[in-house]
Design a protein around this motif. Structure first.
Motif, short mmCIF file in Angstrom:
data_model
loop_
_atom_site.label_atom_id
_atom_site.label_comp_id
_atom_site.label_asym_id
_atom_site.label_seq_id
_atom_site.Cartn_x
_atom_site.Cartn_y
_atom_site.Cartn_z
N GLU A 181 29.34 -27.73 34.15
CA GLU A 181 28.51 -26.62 34.63
C GLU A 181 27.57 -26.33 33.47
O GLU A 181 27.98 -25.74 32.46
CB GLU A 181 29.31 -25.37 34.99
CG GLU A 181 28.36 -24.27 35.49
CD GLU A 181 29.04 -22.97 35.89
OE1 GLU A 181 30.21 -22.77 35.55
OE2 GLU A 181 28.36 -22.15 36.54
N HIS A 208 23.17 -18.36 33.29
CA HIS A 208 24.20 -17.42 32.82
C HIS A 208 23.64 -16.40 31.85
O HIS A 208 24.38 -15.55 31.35
CB HIS A 208 25.34 -18.17 32.11
CG HIS A 208 26.22 -18.97 33.02
ND1 HIS A 208 26.35 -20.33 32.91
CD2 HIS A 208 27.00 -18.61 34.06
CE1 HIS A 208 27.19 -20.78 33.84
NE2 HIS A 208 27.59 -19.75 34.55
N HIS A 236 25.74 -20.90 41.80
CA HIS A 236 25.59 -19.44 42.06
C HIS A 236 24.19 -18.89 41.75
O HIS A 236 23.99 -18.19 40.76
CB HIS A 236 26.68 -18.64 41.34
CG HIS A 236 26.87 -18.92 39.87
ND1 HIS A 236 25.92 -18.59 38.92
CD2 HIS A 236 27.89 -19.47 39.19
CE1 HIS A 236 26.37 -18.92 37.72
NE2 HIS A 236 27.57 -19.47 37.86
ZN LIG Z 1 28.83 -20.12 36.29
#
Ligand SMILES: [Zn+2]
Ligand SMILES: [Zn+2]
Length: 350
Positions: A181, A208, A236
């Motif tokens: 990720e 993030h 996300h």
């Molecule tokens: Zn994440």
């Protein structure tokens, strides 16, 4: 599952069911820690400790975990486990159309281990995925700049690739896909070397940091990441947090709103560059929101229904995403983790 299990397995099953039920992580961790203590003891020492009633003298074993060990050791289903199994059995089942959608999924493309901020070793994550009937999971631990999540340096990721290769020999035909990720830096670049990204099976790219950036900047950043030939899945996408989140040691992360960006532009770039939009199943994320998910369906995007699991029990959260996919009319053939590992790898390599 109500057959008696050996003590360590019974403790891990309890942890799995607690996690699935979204119990606080310290409660779950107590059972997993106790399982590791039992593993380390060995059978003879375990016998002796039970006979001499000195189990709870051990660091990491308390009255509850100790009682479960004694019962499992006697060949019984621990009371604690029996209660959890009963509660799990009475959960509201998924609606038929959602269950049918879920049944098409063959794996999960966003999973963390204790190499970054997950709570369990790679093997335990893989074994839980096998238990759920998955054919594969992509191991996507965090990238270097996410230091709060113990992101993997290039050197650690290289080591992880060796570990995964060994596990895969043992666990075949199940397959752990290599992955990451990867943070999307503020300039839209990916936070890992090009060479390594090129070697991984699956790259999930996520924002993030700087989540409150203004729309034009965030859009540019996401467009660059989506267009990166290494990116397979946009993680996300809005970064929202619906409820406060435990961060260990009693710290809590507050809820936060969606990031703002030009979703139409980002989703059409996803279609153009063959990047799947993640349907993140974590209950505190449920990202994208339904209105954006519908927009992505209309744009013609492909999707990955991912749990973003940080613990084995969370691998069972795919129903959350399937429910939303059904609600928004996601065609299941556009869900990349409904494909076989072979089809999926052909797609990620393309
Ligand atoms: Zn994440
Ligand atoms: Zn994640």
């Amino acid at each position: 599952m109500s057959d008696p299990l050996p003590p360590a397995a019974a403790l891990r099953r309890i942890a799995f069911l607690l996690e699935r039920a979204r119990e606080p992580t310290h409660r779950v961790a107590a059972f997993r820690t106790a399982a590791a203590v039992v593993d380390a003891l060995g059978p003879e020492e375990l016998d002796r400790r039970i006979r001499t009633r000195t189990l709870t003298d051990l660091r990491g074993i308390g009255p509850k975990t100790g009682a479960a060990i004694v019962q499992a050791h006697a060949g019984e289903v621990p009371d604690y486990l029996a209660r959890l199994e009963e509660a799990a059995g009475s959960l509201v089942p998924l609606a038929d159309d959602v269950a049918a959608f879920c049944s098409h999924l063959r794996g999960d493309l966003h999973v963390h281990s204790d190499w970054s901020d997950g709570g369990s070793p790679i093997r335990e994550m893989a074994e839980a995925a096998i238990g759920l009937g998955h054919d594969y999971v992509a191991l996507t631990d965090h990238s270097p700049r996410l230091t709060v999540a113990n992101g993997l340096s290039a050197a650690r990721l290289e080591r992880q690739l060796d570990v995964v290769a060994e596990l895969n020999e043992e666990l075949a035909p199940f397959r752990i896909l290599t992955g990451i990720e990867c943070d999307i830096d503020t300039d839209g670049s990916l936070d890992q070397t090009d060479e390594l990204l090129g070697r991984l099976d699956v790259v999930v790219a996520s924002v993030h940091s700087d989540l409150r950036a203004e729309s034009a900047a965030m859009t540019g950043r996401m467009l660059a990441a989506v267009a990166n030939p290494h990116t397979d899945v946009l993680g996300h996408c809005t970064g929202r947090l619906l409820v406060p989140r435990e961060q260990g040691e009693g710290r809590r992360q507050r809820p936060r709103p969606e990031s703002t960006f030009d979703a139409e532009a980002v989703f059409s770039a996803c279609v153009e560059h063959g990047t799947a939009v993640e349907i993140n199943c974590r209950p505190e994320r449920l990202d994208p929101p339904l209105r954006l998910l519908s927009l992505a369906v209309d744009a013609g995007c492909e999707f990955a229904v991912d749990t973003d699991a940080h613990a084995p029990g969370q691998l069972d959260w795919q129903g959350n995403g399937c429910e939303r996919a059904v609600e928004c009319g996601v065609p299941v053939e556009r869900v990349v983790n409904s494909w076989t590992a072979g089809e999926l790898l052909e797609w990620t390599a393309g």
